[in-house]
Write an enzyme that holds these catalytic residues in place. Structure first.
Site, PDB file in Angstrom:
ATOM      1  N   CYS A   1     -24.117  40.110  16.168  1.00  0.00           N
ATOM      2  CA  CYS A   1     -25.447  40.015  15.567  1.00  0.00           C
ATOM      3  C   CYS A   1     -26.236  41.191  16.105  1.00  0.00           C
ATOM      4  O   CYS A   1     -26.211  41.459  17.317  1.00  0.00           O
ATOM      5  CB  CYS A   1     -26.121  38.695  15.949  1.00  0.00           C
ATOM      6  SG  CYS A   1     -27.845  38.564  15.421  1.00  0.00           S
TER       7      CYS A   1
ATOM      8  N   CYS B   1     -27.345  43.764   9.490  1.00  0.00           N
ATOM      9  CA  CYS B   1     -27.329  42.329   9.790  1.00  0.00           C
ATOM     10  C   CYS B   1     -25.924  41.833   9.502  1.00  0.00           C
ATOM     11  O   CYS B   1     -25.450  41.945   8.361  1.00  0.00           O
ATOM     12  CB  CYS B   1     -28.349  41.618   8.909  1.00  0.00           C
ATOM     13  SG  CYS B   1     -28.228  39.825   8.886  1.00  0.00           S
TER      14      CYS B   1
END
Length: 251
Positions: free
Chosen positions: A179, A72
């Site tokens: 992302c 992440c």
């Protein structure tokens, strides 16, 4: 028997990293932990993300993981250095926007970076921006709806064409998917960007780094853990990883 490799994210995005790691190390065992009770990290404060990431690392370490990947960008840009220092006995790595690689690839000097607000506002990313050479323009977009689209199973939201098309029309010839959720939108990004735009996402690089730091093993199992019930997660994960996914809840 080698220890399992831990992978941490708030949702489905980290599965894009899991796919790359499994392709590179098919014999390794993995534990994938999604803190979906606190999804999405990108809309939380940096301090909240740091605390949640620390909790995830502790859970994975408690399950025997000696190598942990923060799959992440938000978690890694806010927390990676802190926990590398705090847990020197663990190998902790993480994905961050590939701005350096984008600088090497661009010919127009215009780069588009798509990420969460928390990633774009992190000190890590601000330092990357400050280090860009004169004449380089970095277009950024905090694409919250893209993250939510992936979590809902929509891998071609209409806003992809609008956002990417505009940035390419402005001269961007490199797109950074900052992302891990956005890796599942790569086909839509490519359709909007056209064949001549370079698209960068962190999966291949992080797989190479991890592969160099772990011993080969014979296994290949994956355990999927969630922090909250979500039948949709298992359904979508099964589509994304190409095999039946069953999940367990970890408190």
């Amino acid at each position: 028997m080698a220890a399992p490799i831990g992978i941490f994210d708030s949702g489905l995005g980290g599965l894009s990293i899991l796919r790359q790691l499994r392709a590179a190390m098919p014999g390794s065992d993995f534990i994938f932990l999604a803190d979906n009770a606190n999804f999405p990290f990108g809309e939380k404060t940096n301090q909240e993300v740091v605390e949640l990431t620390g909790r995830g690392i502790e859970r994975l370490a408690g399950l025997g993981c000696q190598v942990i990947v923060l799959a992440c960008n938000t978690a890694a840009t806010t927390s990676l250095e802190k926990y590398q220092q705090l847990y020197p006995h663990l190998i902790i790595d993480g994905v961050t926007p590939l701005l350096e690689q984008a600088l090497a690839a661009t010919k127009t000097g215009i780069i588009a970076v798509y990420a969460t607000h928390a990633t774009l506002e992190s000190e890590h990313f601000k330092q990357q921006l400050a280090a860009t050479p004169p004449g380089i323009e970095v277009l950024t977009e905090a694409s919250y709806d893209w993250v939510r689209s992936v979590e809902a199973g929509n891998f071609s939201p209409a806003s992809v064409a609008t956002t990417v098309g505009f940035d390419v029309s402005e001269g961007a010839d490199v797109v950074v998917l900052g992302c891990t959720h956005f890796a599942f939108l790569e086909a839509a990004v490519r359709a909007a960007a056209g064949p001549d735009v370079t698209i960068l996402q962190p999966g291949p690089e992080i797989a190479q780094r991890v592969m160099q730091r772990v011993t080969r093993s014979e296994g290949g199992s994956v355990k999927y853990l969630l922090s909250a019930e979500s039948p949709l997660f298992a359904e979508l994960a099964t589509r994304l990883v190409g095999e039946l996914v069953t999940t367990e809840i970890i408190s």
